[in-house]
Design a protein around this motif. Structure first.
Motif, PDB file in Angstrom:
ATOM      1  N   UNK A  45      -4.352   4.205   0.404  1.00 48.55           N
ATOM      2  CA  UNK A  45      -5.030   5.078  -0.761  1.00 48.55           C
ATOM      3  C   UNK A  45      -6.807   5.537  -0.557  1.00 48.55           C
ATOM      4  N   UNK A  46      -7.441   4.032  -0.183  1.00 48.26           N
ATOM      5  CA  UNK A  46      -8.498   4.304   0.163  1.00 48.26           C
ATOM      6  C   UNK A  46      -9.365   3.308   1.090  1.00 48.26           C
ATOM      7  N   UNK A  47      -9.939   2.980   1.347  1.00 47.87           N
ATOM      8  CA  UNK A  47     -10.444   1.869   2.707  1.00 47.87           C
ATOM      9  C   UNK A  47     -10.245   2.993   4.350  1.00 47.87           C
ATOM     10  N   UNK A  48     -10.523   3.697   5.032  1.00 47.96           N
ATOM     11  CA  UNK A  48     -10.282   3.949   6.454  1.00 47.96           C
ATOM     12  C   UNK A  48     -11.460   3.458   6.896  1.00 47.96           C
ATOM     13  N   UNK A  49     -10.755   3.201   8.054  1.00 45.24           N
ATOM     14  CA  UNK A  49     -11.212   2.726   8.825  1.00 45.24           C
ATOM     15  C   UNK A  49     -12.597   1.714   8.444  1.00 45.24           C
ATOM     16  N   UNK A  50     -12.198   0.107   7.772  1.00 46.13           N
ATOM     17  CA  UNK A  50     -13.054  -0.293   7.440  1.00 46.13           C
ATOM     18  C   UNK A  50     -12.837  -1.668   7.575  1.00 46.13           C
ATOM     19  N   UNK A  51     -10.916  -2.123   7.583  1.00 52.38           N
ATOM     20  CA  UNK A  51      -9.892  -2.851   8.295  1.00 52.38           C
ATOM     21  C   UNK A  51     -10.569  -4.379   9.066  1.00 52.38           C
ATOM     22  N   UNK A  52     -10.871  -3.333  10.778  1.00 56.39           N
ATOM     23  CA  UNK A  52     -11.047  -3.805  11.541  1.00 56.39           C
ATOM     24  C   UNK A  52     -12.983  -4.638  11.144  1.00 56.39           C
ATOM     25  N   UNK A  53     -13.421  -4.242  10.586  1.00 55.52           N
ATOM     26  CA  UNK A  53     -14.473  -4.794   9.919  1.00 55.52           C
ATOM     27  C   UNK A  53     -14.972  -5.498   9.515  1.00 55.52           C
ATOM     28  N   UNK A  54     -13.916  -6.222   8.984  1.00 57.62           N
ATOM     29  CA  UNK A  54     -13.229  -7.596   7.734  1.00 57.62           C
ATOM     30  C   UNK A  54     -13.783  -7.234   6.178  1.00 57.62           C
ATOM     31  N   UNK A  55     -13.470  -5.484   6.481  1.00 61.21           N
ATOM     32  CA  UNK A  55     -13.535  -4.995   4.608  1.00 61.21           C
ATOM     33  C   UNK A  55     -12.241  -5.105   4.003  1.00 61.21           C
ATOM     34  N   UNK A  56     -11.728  -5.298   2.552  1.00 60.86           N
ATOM     35  CA  UNK A  56     -10.920  -5.024   1.390  1.00 60.86           C
ATOM     36  C   UNK A  56     -10.149  -3.787   2.561  1.00 60.86           C
ATOM     37  N   UNK A  57      -8.729  -3.055   1.961  1.00 60.66           N
ATOM     38  CA  UNK A  57      -8.281  -1.870   2.121  1.00 60.66           C
ATOM     39  C   UNK A  57      -7.582  -1.750   0.487  1.00 60.66           C
ATOM     40  N   UNK A  58      -6.894  -0.924   0.337  1.00 53.86           N
ATOM     41  CA  UNK A  58      -6.359  -0.415  -0.650  1.00 53.86           C
ATOM     42  C   UNK A  58      -4.775   0.471  -0.490  1.00 53.86           C
ATOM     43  N   UNK A  59      -4.089  -0.242   0.145  1.00 54.73           N
ATOM     44  CA  UNK A  59      -2.761   0.575   1.052  1.00 54.73           C
ATOM     45  C   UNK A  59      -1.299   0.132  -0.548  1.00 54.73           C
ATOM     46  N   UNK A  60      -0.325   1.158  -0.015  1.00 54.00           N
ATOM     47  CA  UNK A  60       0.480   0.871  -0.692  1.00 54.00           C
ATOM     48  C   UNK A  60       2.061   0.869   0.391  1.00 54.00           C
ATOM     49  N   UNK A  61       2.816   0.276   0.105  1.00 53.19           N
ATOM     50  CA  UNK A  61       4.233   0.521   0.987  1.00 53.19           C
ATOM     51  C   UNK A  61       5.058   2.239   0.525  1.00 53.19           C
ATOM     52  N   UNK A  62       5.254   2.428   1.513  1.00 53.01           N
ATOM     53  CA  UNK A  62       6.690   3.692   0.945  1.00 53.01           C
ATOM     54  C   UNK A  62       7.436   3.055   1.417  1.00 53.01           C
TER      55      UNK A  62
END
Ligand SMILES: Nc1ncnc2c1ncn2[C@@H]1O[C@H](COP(=O)(O)OP(=O)(O)O)[C@@H](O)[C@H]1O
Ligand SMILES: CC(=O)N[C@H]1[C@@H](OP(=O)(O)O)O[C@H](CO)[C@H](O)[C@@H]1O
Length: 459
Positions: A45-62
């Motif tokens: 939903x938001x937080x793109x290309x930041x997981x590999x920089x160590x930052x939190x992301x906000x997904x949901x399973x489909x």
């Protein structure tokens, strides 16, 4: 202690997809499956290309997933087949699993999962397996079909070998082993595939990996639309170029502030070391980095390293050819996007009917797309056109989701406008183009937070 993936008894005859898969398995191998494993795709939903920089992301399973039927034997051979004829059969000895990064065939993703578990178990001999895989996640479209395949393979390998691990351990192993295919992803996809729970999106945080519930606002639904351009991450270098640019930006910022830059790899580590806020990190980027692209020579000079060190220590095998690095833009995107994730979460944490909640979330999604498009340059003209169309059609927010350079947009649409939204997007984006019109059935759909990976046994 973290929970293990559920193992559920199920009446196969009451589930069309499982029934079809069972029949395909029997036709292929002349025996009935012993068990089934399933791992979902996701929408971020938001937080793109930041997981590999160590930052939190906000997904949901489909709801869309990779599902596999499995039998176990003592042949030490792994036989793989797929319900989609475009994915060819493959057989390999479990004692000799090699993954060819230069040729990312579907079975190598599967074997990443098998190899990850094999290494975790200490290189023990694995049981032989026969598997048929069935997928419903559009491939190379930002909905994590590859990670769902890796996670499904890891889970079924555990089950076939009578072992079990908790969801966090499985997510960490799957994130690590998917990198055998060559892409240096951050772990969001595998984490949500295991840690998802029906009815809730998740804030996924790293180091240590953890997931917390995010209650989505009342009065709006999320709609996925595919721009119908595919981008295979492992077959191109776009993705790893961004990972490398963030790594170099990390070193440059750290060195400029007198930190031990040699051991820092992620933009989040610079923030932690400086004990700074994300706003302060954005100011630091503007002070230290310039908007013009950096040449290799400039990077080497600033860091005091040789070109050989740049190539071996900082570039990945598939980015050795890159000569220019947009450090300022990439770092600005990462720190800005990390801040947007936290704002999105805090709006969701307010009462579900908080004033302008939906509008504020929509604004954050729009800002996220603009940053992906302009600073991170991971969109494409078709995806930008689709996002615009979604906004014109009544979405309060819309943005690319997943890696980008093609694939899907996710839009937040007021519940009472969903029907008119779907009609308008269909008319404006899909119907006028015969190829898109043909794909529309699987390309435009409402989605709700689904559950995580699971094992099924026939009741
Ligand atoms: N149903 C499936 N069966 C077999 N392999 C699949 C399936 N879905 C996806 N894959 C594999 O995953 C690859 C897509 O990975 P990638 O480009 O990283 O896209 P995504 O963003 O969907 O993860 C496909 O090329 C294929 O090799
Ligand atoms: C397996 C892998 O590399 N997945 C990475 C990729 O996802 P998808 O290609 O959309 O599945 O891009 C997103 C961008 O936010 C994350 O970085 C994620 O970790």
């Amino acid at each position: 202690m973290a929970a293990h993936p559920p193992k559920t008894k199920i009446l196969i005859s009451e589930n069309k997809r499982l029934q079809n898969l069972k029949e395909a398995f029997e036709k292929k191998y002349g025996e009935a499956p012993l068990f089934y494993a399933q791992a979902p795709g996701r929408v971020n939903l938001i937080g793109e290309h930041i997981d590999y920089c160590g930052y939190a992301v906000l997904p949901m399973a489909i709801e869309q997933s990779i599902l596999a039927a499995v039998t176990v034997n003592d042949s030490k051979k792994i036989h793989l087949a797929n319900t989609d004829p475009k994915y060819k059969d493959f057989t390999v000895s479990s004692e000799d699993i090699e993954i060819d990064k230069d040729n990312p065939q579907w079975y190598y993703y599967f074997l990443c999962g098998v190899k990850g578990i094999q290494e975790h178990l200490g290189k023990v001999p694995l049981s032989g397996m026969k598997c048929v895989v069935d997928g419903t996640i559009p491939a190379s479209s930002g909905l994590s079909s590859s990670s769902a395949l890796v996670c499904c393979a890891a889970l079924l390998t555990m089950e076939a070998n009578h072992k079990s691990l908790n969801k966090v351990a499985l997510a960490e192993i799957s994130a690590k082993c998917e990198r055998y295919i060559g892409t240096e992803g951050g772990g969001m996809d595998q984490s949500i595939s295991f840690l998802a729970e029906e009815g809730t999106a998740k804030l996924i945080e790293f180091h240590p990996l953890r997931a917390s519930d995010v209650r989505l606002p009342e009065g709006a639904l999320f709609v996925i639309s595919n721009c119908c351009v595919e981008m295979n991450k492992a077959a191109s270098s776009h993705f790893n170029i961004r990972v490398v640019e963030c790594r170099i930006a990390t070193k440059m910022l750290a060195k400029a502030r007198g930190l031990e830059w040699g051991r820092l790899l992620k933009l989040s580590q610079v923030q932690t070391e400086l004990e700074a806020s994300l706003e302060e990190m954005l100011r630091l980027v503007a002070e230290v980095l310039h908007p013009e692209p950096y040449s290799r020579e400039e990077v080497c000079k600033a860091l005091g390293i040789t070109t050989e060190q740049l190539c071996t220590d900082l570039l990945s095998p598939n980015t050795q050819h890159v000569t220019q690095f947009k450090l300022y833009q990439r770092a600005r995107h990462v720190y800005g996007e990390a801040a947007r994730v936290l704002r999105f979460k805090s709006v969701c944490d307010e009462a579900p009917s908080a004033p302008n909640g939906v509008q504020r979330l929509g604004d954050l999604m729009k800002q996220s797309h603009a940053s992906c498009r302009d600073l991170y340059e991971c969109s494409c003209p078709e995806l930008d056109q689709l996002v615009e169309t979604c906004l014109q059609s009544g979405a309060v927010g819309s943005r690319l989701t997943g890696a980008g350079w093609g694939g899907c947009a996710v839009s937040m649409v007021p519940t009472d406008k969903v029907e008119s939204f779907l009609k308008s997007v269909r008319e404006l984006y899909y119907t006028p183009d015969p190829r898109r019109a043909e794909l529309e059935n699987h390309s435009l759909f409402v989605t709700k937070p689904g559950g995580g990976a699971a094992i099924f046994l026939e009741d």
